[in-house]
Scaffold this active site. Structure first.
Site, PDB file in Angstrom:
ATOM      1  N   ARG A 207     -12.011  -5.558 -55.070  1.00 62.19           N
ATOM      2  CA  ARG A 207     -12.680  -4.595 -55.867  1.00 62.19           C
ATOM      3  C   ARG A 207     -13.800  -5.130 -56.707  1.00 62.19           C
ATOM      4  NH1 ARG A 207      -8.408   0.130 -56.423  1.00 62.19           N
ATOM      5  NH2 ARG A 207      -7.347  -0.062 -54.476  1.00 62.19           N
TER       6      ARG A 207
ATOM      7  N   ARG B 290      -5.877  -9.616 -51.735  1.00 61.47           N
ATOM      8  CA  ARG B 290      -5.225  -8.647 -52.728  1.00 61.47           C
ATOM      9  C   ARG B 290      -6.699  -7.656 -52.992  1.00 61.47           C
ATOM     10  NH1 ARG B 290      -2.569  -9.859 -57.389  1.00 61.47           N
ATOM     11  NH2 ARG B 290      -1.643  -7.799 -57.265  1.00 61.47           N
ATOM     12  N   SER B 291      -6.142  -6.601 -52.771  1.00 61.59           N
ATOM     13  CA  SER B 291      -7.075  -5.163 -52.966  1.00 61.59           C
ATOM     14  C   SER B 291      -7.875  -5.343 -54.249  1.00 61.59           C
ATOM     15  CB  SER B 291      -6.517  -4.008 -52.806  1.00 61.59           C
ATOM     16  OG  SER B 291      -7.057  -2.996 -53.499  1.00 61.59           O
ATOM     17  N   THR B 292      -7.272  -5.704 -55.347  1.00 57.40           N
ATOM     18  CA  THR B 292      -7.849  -5.836 -56.669  1.00 57.40           C
ATOM     19  C   THR B 292      -9.039  -6.662 -56.866  1.00 57.40           C
ATOM     20  OG1 THR B 292      -5.836  -5.180 -57.814  1.00 57.40           O
ATOM     21  CG2 THR B 292      -7.413  -6.377 -59.201  1.00 57.40           C
ATOM     22  N   LEU B 293      -8.787  -7.992 -56.326  1.00 55.76           N
ATOM     23  CA  LEU B 293      -9.694  -9.150 -56.166  1.00 55.76           C
ATOM     24  C   LEU B 293     -10.862  -8.453 -55.129  1.00 55.76           C
ATOM     25  CD1 LEU B 293      -7.857 -12.089 -55.999  1.00 55.76           C
ATOM     26  CD2 LEU B 293      -8.922 -11.034 -57.953  1.00 55.76           C
TER      27      LEU B 293
ATOM     28  N   GLU C  52     -11.193 -19.157 -46.814  1.00 61.13           N
ATOM     29  CA  GLU C  52     -12.435 -18.853 -47.368  1.00 61.13           C
ATOM     30  C   GLU C  52     -12.645 -17.585 -48.163  1.00 61.13           C
ATOM     31  OE1 GLU C  52     -11.591 -18.437 -43.766  1.00 61.13           O
ATOM     32  OE2 GLU C  52     -11.682 -20.688 -43.464  1.00 61.13           O
TER      33      GLU C  52
END
EC number: 3.5.4.13
Length: 176
Positions: free
Chosen positions: A104, A99-102, A125
């Site tokens: 970042r 997910r993009s938030t992670l 991984e």
């Protein structure tokens, strides 16, 4: 062709695609959001020479941690498992993305394909490229699985078929 949420819901309702447990926010606009399971694996030793071609299994190299938190040290990696047990149709392929938030925060995953016909918890991984320790929580959405229609049908018989929980890598002895 990437499958949108209406097609994903249809595949689930007909039983061709199985996701267990299935949460109300699992099916997204163009894929499935999957959650962190209750265990992860991290290398048990540091500065060890690892020769995958000499190993039948890499399991002794890893320490399995059962916890509600996943601690990822700076510039290190862990193997995470999905909470969900997934059964893929034999004509649908999955492309796993963090997910993009992670991302970042400095986390990355390698390109990962979930083969048509695969069944099991997905082990992925996750690398922490940041200079900080990152702590994730069990049950949080972390993986976005984009599903695409394959031409024809596949019969998956890979080493990880039916895996439950986090699964360290198999050795490559006999393949090198």
């Amino acid at each position: 062709m990437i499958l949108a949420n209406d097609e994903l819901k249809r595949l689930i309702s007909t039983g061709r695609l199985k996701v267990d447990p299935l949460y109300p926010d699992t099916v997204r606009e163009n894929g499935l959001d999957l959650r962190i399971g209750g265990e992860y694996a991290i290398y048990a030793y540091e500065s060890t020479v690892v020769r995958p071609c000499d190993l039948e299994t890499a399991k002794p190299l890893f320490r399995i941690v059962k916890s509600d938190e996943v601690v990822i040290p700076p510039r290190n990696f862990v193997l995470l498992t999905t909470e969900e047990y997934v059964k893929m149709p034999d004509d649908v392929v999955g492309f796993a993305n963090l997910r993009s938030t992670l991302a970042r925060y400095g986390l990355v995953i390698p390109p990962t394909i979930v083969d048509a016909g695969f069944e099991g918890n997905i082990t992925i991984e996750v690398v922490n490229e940041s200079p900080n320790t990152i702590v994730l929580k069990r049950g949080m959405r972390f993986l976005h699985l984009v599903l695409a229609k394959a031409e024809g049908r596949a019969q998956y018989s890979g080493l990880y078929q039916g895996q439950r929980g986090v699964t360290p890598p198999k050795g490559l002895k006999g393949e090198c």
